[in-house]
Design a protein around this motif. Structure first.
Motif, mmCIF file in Angstrom:
data_model
loop_
_atom_site.group_PDB
_atom_site.id
_atom_site.type_symbol
_atom_site.label_atom_id
_atom_site.label_comp_id
_atom_site.label_asym_id
_atom_site.label_seq_id
_atom_site.Cartn_x
_atom_site.Cartn_y
_atom_site.Cartn_z
ATOM 1 N N PRO A 167 -9.581 4.078 -1.454
ATOM 2 C CA PRO A 167 -9.162 5.452 -1.145
ATOM 3 C C PRO A 167 -8.403 5.584 0.162
ATOM 4 O O PRO A 167 -7.703 6.571 0.382
ATOM 5 C CB PRO A 167 -10.496 6.209 -1.093
ATOM 6 C CG PRO A 167 -11.505 5.175 -0.758
ATOM 7 C CD PRO A 167 -11.035 3.913 -1.398
ATOM 8 N N ASP A 168 -8.542 4.606 1.057
ATOM 9 C CA ASP A 168 -7.865 4.694 2.347
ATOM 10 C C ASP A 168 -6.482 4.054 2.329
ATOM 11 O O ASP A 168 -5.856 3.903 3.382
ATOM 12 C CB ASP A 168 -8.724 4.038 3.433
ATOM 13 C CG ASP A 168 -9.069 2.602 3.110
ATOM 14 O OD1 ASP A 168 -8.890 2.200 1.936
ATOM 15 O OD2 ASP A 168 -9.528 1.874 4.013
ATOM 16 N N LYS A 169 -6.000 3.684 1.136
ATOM 17 C CA LYS A 169 -4.660 3.117 0.996
ATOM 18 C C LYS A 169 -3.892 3.936 -0.035
ATOM 19 O O LYS A 169 -3.821 3.567 -1.216
ATOM 20 C CB LYS A 169 -4.738 1.649 0.569
ATOM 21 C CG LYS A 169 -5.458 0.756 1.588
ATOM 22 C CD LYS A 169 -5.537 -0.673 1.104
ATOM 23 C CE LYS A 169 -6.250 -1.561 2.123
ATOM 24 N NZ LYS A 169 -6.373 -2.965 1.659
ATOM 25 N N PRO A 170 -3.320 5.087 0.372
ATOM 26 C CA PRO A 170 -2.707 6.012 -0.597
ATOM 27 C C PRO A 170 -1.548 5.412 -1.373
ATOM 28 O O PRO A 170 -1.354 5.740 -2.550
ATOM 29 C CB PRO A 170 -2.246 7.188 0.285
ATOM 30 C CG PRO A 170 -2.236 6.672 1.686
ATOM 31 C CD PRO A 170 -3.261 5.604 1.752
ATOM 32 N N GLU A 171 -0.764 4.521 -0.738
ATOM 33 C CA GLU A 171 0.358 3.939 -1.474
ATOM 34 C C GLU A 171 -0.139 3.068 -2.626
ATOM 35 O O GLU A 171 0.358 3.161 -3.760
ATOM 36 C CB GLU A 171 1.233 3.100 -0.526
ATOM 37 C CG GLU A 171 1.864 3.886 0.607
ATOM 38 C CD GLU A 171 0.936 4.062 1.784
ATOM 39 O OE1 GLU A 171 -0.205 3.514 1.730
ATOM 40 O OE2 GLU A 171 1.315 4.761 2.749
ATOM 41 N N ASN A 172 -1.141 2.230 -2.327
ATOM 42 C CA ASN A 172 -1.700 1.382 -3.378
ATOM 43 C C ASN A 172 -2.390 2.220 -4.448
ATOM 44 O O ASN A 172 -2.305 1.925 -5.645
ATOM 45 C CB ASN A 172 -2.698 0.398 -2.776
ATOM 46 C CG ASN A 172 -2.041 -0.667 -1.926
ATOM 47 O OD1 ASN A 172 -0.814 -0.740 -1.866
ATOM 48 N ND2 ASN A 172 -2.824 -1.473 -1.256
ATOM 49 N N LEU A 173 -3.073 3.272 -4.011
ATOM 50 C CA LEU A 173 -3.812 4.110 -4.947
ATOM 51 C C LEU A 173 -2.864 4.821 -5.912
ATOM 52 O O LEU A 173 -3.199 5.006 -7.094
ATOM 53 C CB LEU A 173 -4.651 5.134 -4.180
ATOM 54 C CG LEU A 173 -5.676 5.935 -4.984
ATOM 55 C CD1 LEU A 173 -6.655 5.000 -5.683
ATOM 56 C CD2 LEU A 173 -6.409 6.919 -4.096
ATOM 57 N N LEU A 174 -1.682 5.193 -5.442
ATOM 58 C CA LEU A 174 -0.710 5.853 -6.320
ATOM 59 C C LEU A 174 -0.229 4.889 -7.399
ATOM 60 O O LEU A 174 -0.045 5.285 -8.565
ATOM 61 C CB LEU A 174 0.468 6.362 -5.493
ATOM 62 C CG LEU A 174 1.391 7.366 -6.184
ATOM 63 C CD1 LEU A 174 0.634 8.656 -6.476
ATOM 64 C CD2 LEU A 174 2.614 7.651 -5.331
#
Length: 952
Positions: free
Chosen positions: A325-332
């Motif tokens: 959750p603390d990596k928004p680019e990866n999460l997208l």
């Protein structure tokens, strides 16, 4: 001279009183003696005497009395010594007596002329010459008699001093022991017992008829044991919100799941691919119950997401970095992948449904050719038209088939290329109003069916508004609902209305597919998005909607509950575990969590609230208390199947990418608890060769790389040695010894054995055997020995030290002094057997070999002192504890041998007289040794030594 003898008599009485006075009564005793001396002196000096006395009249008595009083008053006027600031001298009365005798002897030998004293006395009117003559006239006993009396007094006083000193030591030791025991007890109570005093107060008030401060009396007890003490395990205990049970978990199911878990760990150890989701899916679909079918479908969703069937690459933690959750680019990126895979799953499911309907009907001449378009066309005619005959009155038909509905259901079934071919084949029909639709569909498919580029999206939105801006519920039947749906799905048009017309009767699966299709949060430079909030629709929005609707809406069909699948399809993996745990069963929840964790699709944490299954993190995301979930599951078989339990607990270290120190620590803690509660040391940790002590590794040692302990020494320290320390703290001595051997802490093993041997040898009565040679009868009626290495420390110590002696590697790791201490203690065990068998001479010979007690008659005072210094400075505490019993055995043996000689029927021979002298010399040496050592022995022991010596 009657009065003089009376003064002498009073002086002797006062001396006796000095000698008998206790150290604690120094001040009062001295004061008492002074008053007695003064009073008695006055009384005796005033008595009438015979004619031949030195004093014959009352005037003489008064004169002498006055002289003594004047002398005392003058003494008070003497100048104070310069060394008065040295403080008082703290000596016992016996010591003062000895000191005064020494000073008197020095005075007798001193020939100094006390001229100054004479002048001082003369200035006060006292004649020193008269007093000296009077004193010399006193008849003194002979010099020999005086010497003998002095010797007897000194000897008696020394004995009294030694007895008093011994009593002081004993009392101090007892007081110290009682204080330590009291402190230990208070500490134990504070740590282990808590009392709710307010609650106790209310109970007392109620019991005597007074009103309580509380409205209702609680049902809890006022006295309770605190948690988290040794033996109170933290991981292998049930969760507080235990919503399901394992009553449906048969032995066959349990073993089938356990086999998969074992194969998983072996594959991880060898760094090989393992189809975990496929294995679980194959297992669960073999069960026929409804709950198993739900779980089987859940595994199919995971298979679809992970591409497990098409890949042979290792998938462990493959999604971990994307799911953080603390990596928004990866999460997208993950959300986009999830969206595509979830839609693909729903589309494949729908296609299978249509294909099944098509295949079952043998009378389908019009659609006999099994093409995808024919299957969809058949579905429209047999299912859609049948349920709504007027649905296709205002629509565009191709060969009597509604074109827009056909394209919609082709997309719904995932047949995108078929839909594109059908659209291109009918461009002429679309040229009138929708000539751009083939372009939109082509670009939509090219962009992975996610959305349209911005320019095409805006153009399609404009066309949508022109055709459907005034559509409402009153205009039903005046437009084609499927054309409306296609614009929604492809162009993400008018997302302020996130629904389709009622004419399209959506199933739960259709509803979810549609909502997945209109999500437009991906890549704002390419795909459809809007600056207006209500025109944007994200995966998080859909997740919240599903949580809001809850399981009741999705499980409306009792034969096809869908909520678990919905949670997985939108990425709510933690909630899917919770739902399975509470509503389906615990064992499926555990294995679902393991599968998700293996792929990196489960956010885990060792919860601060350690009994909660799910918590919310600081990022607002859900997290599963993975360690407690697995620990709670193993509570049912941690004793019966510890090997299986270990395979589950190993997986705790896999969570959070296998690099989370907190989770790894939880794994180690869980494994230590399993080791302690199951006591299957050989299976889990390894076995020992009982001849030479060589170690055969156990299952945990072989799999230590899976718990982030590839270094063997680290494994020994954090798993085995920590468990051994806990065993030692809990008093599980035999377990601790075995665990220390398994982690190759051989020096610690010897230290612990020495401590135990010292305790046993010092606490066991000398007339009791250390090893019971008897047998007992077990339940089967078989005879078994009373004492074995499993229950007798003596036998265990002998076995271990023999085993160590056969292994040079082990001997090199043991401290030499500890090894010598162990050998000495084991020798004392043999001496105890000799003593028990009354082999008195052998006892003395063997004790002499120990070089601890002065048994050799050639020992002089220097040798005795040397042995005593060894006790004070170098001797191990375990050996110090057995010194009293050694002394008792020596003196008992000496006493018995002496008695046997003295009770002979005939005259004692000269060599026997020499033997008696030797025995007495041994006893004397031992008593001197005991006095020098001043070992704090029990009073009974010391008294026994004195009585034994006195009996010689």
């Amino acid at each position: 001279m009657k009065n003089v003898s009376t003064i002498k008599e009073v002086g002797e009485n006062s001396t006796v009183m000095f000698g008998a006075t206790n150290n604690s009564l120094n001040t009062s005793s001295i004061g008492t003696n002074n008053s007695i001396l003064s009073g008695e002196s006055e009384r005796t000096l005033n008595k009438p005497t015979s004619n031949n006395g030195a004093v014959s009249s009352s005037n003489g008595s008064n004169t002498s009395s006055k002289l003594l009083k004047d002398l005392l008053e003058s003494a008070n006027n003497l100048p104070k010594p310069s060394n008065s600031d040295l403080g008082s001298i703290h000596l016992t009365l016996n010591e003062l007596q000895w000191k005064s005798d020494s000073l008197r002897k020095r005075r007798d030998n001193d020939t100094n002329n006390f001229t100054k004293a004479h002048y001082l006395l003369a200035s006060s009117g006292i004649s020193a010459e008269d007093i000296e003559n009077e004193i010399n006239s006193i008849k003194l006993p002979s010099k020999a008699l005086e010497t003998q009396q002095t010797h007897n007094a000194i000897s008696g006083n020394i004995d009294s001093y030694l007895d008093a000193k011994k009593d002081e030591n004993i009392l101090a030791a007892i007081e110290q022991s009682l204080l330590a025991a009291s402190n230990d007890f208070n500490k134990f109570i504070n740590e282990n017992v808590s009392i709710d005093w307010k609650e106790r107060r209310d109970e007392l008030r109620t019991s005597i008829g007074l009103s309580s401060y509380k409205i209702e009396k609680p049902s809890t007890k006022p006295l309770k044991w605190n948690r988290n003490k040794p033996g109170d395990y933290k991981v292998l205990t049930p969760l507080t919100n235990q919503g399901s049970s394992l009553k449906n978990l048969t032995r066959d199911k349990f073993e089938s799941y356990a086999q998969i878990i074992y194969q998983l760990n072996e594959s991880r150890l060898e760094n090989k691919f393992f189809p975990l989701a496929f294995s679980f899916e194959e297992l669960t679909k073999s069960f026929s119950d409804l709950k198993a079918r739900q779980v089987s479908e859940a595994w199919r969703i995971i298979i679809e997401l992970t591409d497990e069937k098409s890949t042979k690459m290792k998938l462990e933690q493959s999604f971990f970095d994307l799911y953080q959750p603390d990596k928004p680019e990866n999460l997208l990126v993950f959300k986009k992948q999830l969206l595509m895979k979830s839609r693909s799953y729903l589309e494949q499911q729908f296609y299978n449904y249509m294909d099944e309907i098509y295949t079952k009907d043998d009378k389908k001449e019009k659609y006999a050719t099994p093409t995808n378009i024919n299957k969809v066309s058949y579905f429209l005619e047999k299912i859609i038209k049948k349920n709504n005959a007027n649905l296709f009155e205002n629509t565009l038909n191709v060969n009597e088939v509604p074109l827009w509905a056909l394209i919609f259901y082709l997309l719904r079934a995932g047949l995108y290329q078929d839909a594109l071919s059908l659209t291109n084949q009918n461009k002429d029909l679309l040229n009138k109003l929708d000539k751009n639709f083939p372009v939109y569909l082509q670009k939509f498919i090219d962009n992975d069916c996610i959305g349209l580029p911005t320019d095409l999206s805006e153009r399609m939105a404009l066309e949508f508004n022109q055709q459907f801006s005034f559509i409402n519920d009153d205009l039903k039947g005046s437009f084609d609902p499927y054309k409306y749906a296609l614009f929604k799905v492809i162009g993400k048009c008018d997302l302020s209305r996130k629904k389709l017309p009622d004419e399209i009767n959506l199933s739960i699966e259709d509803w979810l597919w549609f909502h997945l299709s209109i999500i437009n949060e991906f890549n704002s430079n390419l795909y459809t998005t809007s600056t207006l909030v209500f025109e944007n629709y994200t995966l998080e929005n859909l997740q919240k909607k599903i949580i809001q609707l809850g399981p009741k809406k999705f499980n409306a069909s009792s034969n096809n509950p869908f909520y678990l699948r919905a949670l997985l399809l939108v990425g709510l993996y933690e909630l899917s575990v919770q739902y399975t745990f509470e509503q389906i069963n615990e064992y499926d929840a555990v294995h679902l969590a393991i599968g998700l964790c293996y792929y990196g699709l489960l956010r885990t944490r060792g919860s601060d609230v350690r009994d909660e299954l799910i918590i919310t993190s600081s990022h607002g995301s859900y997290e599963i208390n993975f360690s407690r979930l697995l620990g709670a599951y193993t509570r049912f078989f941690k004793i019966s199947d510890p090997k299986v339990a270990s395979q589950y607990l190993i997986l705790i270290a896999m969570s959070n990418g296998g690099k989370d120190e907190e989770q790894i620590s939880k794994c180690h803690e869980a494994l230590r608890e399993l080791i302690l509660v199951s006591r299957e040391f050989n299976m889990l940790l390894g076995d020992l060769n009982q001849t030479n002590g060589n170690k055969i590794p156990g299952i945990l040692e072989k799999q230590r790389a899976l718990i982030s302990l590839p270094n063997l020494n680290d494994f020994y320290q954090k798993i085995i040695e920590s468990a051994a320390i806990t065993c030692e703290e809990e008093g599980r001595t035999f377990d601790a010894l075995l665990l220390y051997q398994l982690c190759q802490e051989y020096d610690t093993v010897v230290s612990l054995l020495n401590k135990l041997l010292g305790e046993i040898l010092s606490s066991t009565e000398l007339d009791k055997p250390l090893i019971d040679a008897g047998n007992y009868e077990n339940i089967q009626g078989e005879k078994s020995p009373m004492n074995t290495i499993e229950n007798n420390v003596i036998l265990l110590a002998q076995h271990i030290m023999k085993m160590f002696s056969n292994n040079s590697f082990i001997l090199d790791t043991i401290n030499v002094s500890k090894k010598q201490t162990s050998d000495t203690l084991l020798s004392i065990v043999e001496i105890r057997n000799l003593f028990l068998n009354k082999n008195w001479n052998d006892v003395l010979k063997e004790i002499e070999k120990l070089d601890l007690i002065p048994v050799n008659t050639s020992c002089d005072l220097l040798e005795i002192r040397r042995l005593a210094e060894i006790v004070h400075n170098n001797l191990d505490d375990s050996l110090i504890r057995v010194i009293p019993s050694l002394l008792i055995m020596v003196l008992t043996s000496v006493s018995q041998l002496n008695y046997s000689i003295l009770t002979k029927q005939y005259q004692i021979l000269s060599n026997e007289k020499d033997e008696i002298s030797r025995l007495k010399s041994i006893a004397k040496n031992c008593m001197i040794y005991a006095g020098i050592v001043q070992y704090k022995m029990p009073r009974e022991t010391y008294s026994l030594l004195i009585n034994l010596e006195a009996s010689l």
